[in-house]
Scaffold this active site. Structure first.
Site, PDB file in Angstrom:
ATOM      1  CG  HIS A 173      -1.863   1.440   1.424  1.00 59.07           C
ATOM      2  ND1 HIS A 173      -3.057   1.072   1.316  1.00 59.07           N
ATOM      3  CD2 HIS A 173      -1.418   2.359   1.772  1.00 59.07           C
ATOM      4  CE1 HIS A 173      -3.607   2.312   1.395  1.00 59.07           C
ATOM      5  NE2 HIS A 173      -2.625   3.231   2.013  1.00 59.07           N
ATOM      6  CD  GLU A 174       1.869   3.450   3.633  1.00 51.60           C
ATOM      7  OE1 GLU A 174       2.080   4.480   3.183  1.00 51.60           O
ATOM      8  OE2 GLU A 174       0.780   3.563   4.106  1.00 51.60           O
ATOM      9  CG  HIS A 177       0.386   6.291  -0.709  1.00 50.52           C
ATOM     10  ND1 HIS A 177      -0.756   6.580  -1.225  1.00 50.52           N
ATOM     11  CD2 HIS A 177      -0.186   5.804   0.268  1.00 50.52           C
ATOM     12  CE1 HIS A 177      -1.746   6.399  -0.590  1.00 50.52           C
ATOM     13  NE2 HIS A 177      -1.544   5.679   0.569  1.00 50.52           N
ATOM     14  CD  GLU A 259      -4.687   6.373   1.964  1.00 47.25           C
ATOM     15  OE1 GLU A 259      -4.634   4.995   2.320  1.00 47.25           O
ATOM     16  OE2 GLU A 259      -3.973   7.315   2.138  1.00 47.25           O
TER      17      GLU A 259
END
Length: 643
Positions: A173-174, A177, A259
């Site tokens: 997930h990070e 980003h 997100e």
């Protein structure tokens, strides 16, 4: 809904920056009007009963509005300058501790292994890792202005309470980003929120000061003055809550969709929907709030889950509800997780008492056409992605690296010696000593034979495929060099490259790689200056000429290949003929120019270069190094392309 590619996500991130500026200006106008309304009420008797709109144009109104705007902008500028240090400064702001690369802590080693696998598989430099030792909630975030200087921060709770699969889901997930260009926007949002919240902080200070002075003063005049200060402070404090409200709205406006996209990317990266879903489920059970830092509210939009408690969460939360996120990952996943945890957890209430809507028919990511790892658009289709082949390749490669070799890359001395070893490992021993003797003596940068003798055998046995991955593993240590040491290292590398008076393709790629990621400009965001190929045709001719010569065997073939590759950018009259010779300086200038193109124009350049290099139907290590050079200089992370 199609899953947007790397270049579309980069363009979207730039548009979100514009949206952020617009929302900030709207918030400034509304807060200024609120303060002016208070000023109008206080000074109404002095204004001869002017209507509010006329009072705004009076001296009192203009001074009040100007003061408010200056305070807000000043608050944002102060925080903006404070965060100029990028990701490292954000990590220190929240009290995080950098993880020692050769740590013996099991949780920290687990995190480092996952991050290194994902970095090599995606072509992104290994971020520096930090842990918030006193945070028991489950959370994480990445920060920085560019992928090359990114840091990843996780809470102690995430390290100790998540399984490897769950932690891998959080890391995926990070990484999304990082690849999506969200980090820069997130750091800028912290600065903007600081200005919006400035008036509330001033109001709180005035209220406390008035209360404190009133306990030590009894004179009526002083009492009236303190009461006035207290009332003004109270009004500013109330208006400050309006600022908090608008700040939360801005966080939610720019964060929620990103997100959701990051969750989808994590599923794509890890190929394990239960990993990230399990992490979200545990956040729902145990919470991810940051309780030991005063910056929890500032960081809310950056974190994996909500980091601060709030009211009106359905309106102001920076993330979709946990239940919706799990359902979007895979319909029915929430029910399976509840069943699995029923016997071990005291409660399965994910909402912590908050009313959370449930959408039974959410198809979410199940309906998204996520990449299966195939290059749908040539080389550019693989940029900014993690594929099954890339991850398997990274895991296998890391398993082959001797532990002693790997541990040396985590130290500053070992990382510096790796740079030297990569340039001299093919030379005989006596020639190695001759070229190393040219490097200026320095306590850290001088050649160290004992370290080189541990690195060189591994480089010889692992082959050319280890070169760029080894550099990526060494980047966290190299980024610890101070500016003078970075300059010295770059000078030493140039000395070694120029020792034989010729520059190989790998030497060119390595020198450019180090300059791109270690020089002061590495943390600067490259602005978009060109939105058409016509403006950069000379740079395109230079780059494609080099690749056409590398991909062709004979001169006529190179000319035909050049014309094929350039056909998508301009007519033959505009592109001319193959450039006879391309110098190192010309190539670097061309890449610098092309990096200022709009992100949506870059994939065609990468595909054109790739078309030249794959002319013979294969990609060897040397050709891949050239592709890595081009992609890296265009800020496009290129994953491994194992032969």
């Amino acid at each position: 809904m199609a899953h947007p590619g790397f270049f579309q996500r980069q363009a979207s991130a730039r548009r979100n920056t514009t949206l952020l500026v617009v929302l900030f200006l709207v918030a400034v106008v509304l807060i200024t009007l609120a303060v002016c309304l208070v000023g109008y009420v206080v000074t109404r008797s002095e204004s001869s009963g002017l209507a509010f709109q006329h009072w705004l144009l009076s001296r009192h109104g203009a001074m009040t509005a100007g003061t408010v705007v200056i305070l807000i902008i000043l608050g944002s500028l102060v925080r903006w300058v404070d965060l100029a240090g990028g990701g490292e400064r954000v990590a220190k702001m929240v009290g995080a501790r950098e993880i020692d690369p050769d740590t013996r802590d099991a949780g920290e080693r687990k995190l480092r292994n996952i991050v290194e696998e994902m970095s090599i598989a995606s072509g992104v430099n290994v971020p520096r890792l930090y842990v918030m030792d006193h945070e028991t909630g489950i959370n994480a975030f990445v920060a920085g202005y560019t992928p090359g200087e990114a840091v990843m921060v996780v809470t102690h709770g995430a390290l100790t309470q998540l399984t490897r699969d769950e932690l891998q889901g959080v890391v995926g997930h990070e990484f999304s980003h990082i690849l999506n260009g969200d980090m820069r926007l997130n750091v800028r949002l912290i600065a903007i929120l600081a200005g919006i919240l400035m008036l509330g902080q001033i109001g709180g200070f005035l209220v406390r000061a008035s209360f404190h002075r009133s306990t030590y003063s009894s004179r009526s005049r002083d009492g009236r003055g303190q009461a006035a200060i207290g009332l003004i402070g109270l009004a500013l404090l109330v208006i400050g809550y309006i600022g908090v409200f608008f700040g939360r709205l801005i966080q939610a406006a720019v964060s929620r969709q990103r997100e959701t996209l990051a969750d989808a990317s994590a599923v794509q990266f890890t190929r394990n929907p239960e990993g990230i879903a399990g992490a979200l489920f545990k956040i729902g059970l145990k919470g991810g709030y940051l309780d030991t830092t005063s910056h929890a509210s500032d960081m809310n939009h950056m974190c994996f889950g909500e980091s601060a408690r709030m009211k009106l969460s359905s309106l102001l939360a920076s993330h979709p509800p946990v239940e919706d996120r799990i359902q979007a990952i895979q319909p029915g996943m929430l029910a399976r997780l509840r069943s699995r945890f029923r016997d071990t957890e005291p409660s399965t209430d994910l909402s912590h008492g908050q009313k959370t809507p449930h959408t039974a028919n959410t198809s979410g990511f199940a309906g998204m056409q996520l990449s299966s790892g195939k290059q749908s658009a040539g080389f550019s289709g693989s940029v900014g992605t993690l594929t099954r082949g890339g991850e398997d390749y990274a895991i296998a490669l890391l398993a082959q690296i001797p532990q002693t070799f790997r541990n040396l890359l985590y130290t500053r001395a070992g990382a510096v010696q790796l740079c030297y070893a990569l340039l001299i490992h093919a030379l005989p021993r006596h020639e190695q000593d001759d070229v190393l003797a040219q490097i200026t003596r320095h306590p850290l940068l001088s050649p160290q034979r004992d370290i080189l003798d541990k690195l060189l055998p591994a480089l010889d046995s692992l082959g050319a495929a280890i070169h760029f991955p080894a550099l990526e593993l060494a980047m966290p240590a190299l980024r610890k060099l101070d500016p003078e040491e970075r300059d010295g290292l770059h000078a030493a590398v140039r000395q070694l490259i120029g020792a034989d008076r010729k520059v190989t393709l790998f030497e060119l790629a390595m020198s450019s790689f180090l300059k791109r990621h270690l020089m002061p400009e590495s943390a600067q965001v490259v602005p978009v200056r060109y939105r058409s190929y016509k403006a950069v045709l000379p740079a395109l001719k230079c780059l494609i000429s080099l690749h056409a010569r590398a991909g062709a065997r004979i001169g006529d073939e190179a000319e035909n290949l050049y014309q094929e590759a350039m056909a998508g950018f301009a007519s033959q009259n505009e592109t001319g003929t193959l450039q006879a010779r391309v110098s190192l300086k010309e190539l670097q200038q061309a890449l610098t120019t092309l990096n200022q193109l709009s992100p949506l124009l870059k994939p065609a350049i990468i595909d054109a270069a790739g078309h030249c290099l794959t002319h013979d139907g294969r990609v060897d290590v040397t050709e891949y190094e050239m592709m890595r050079l081009v992609a890296d200089q265009l800020d496009c992370p290129m994953p491994p392309l194992p032969a």
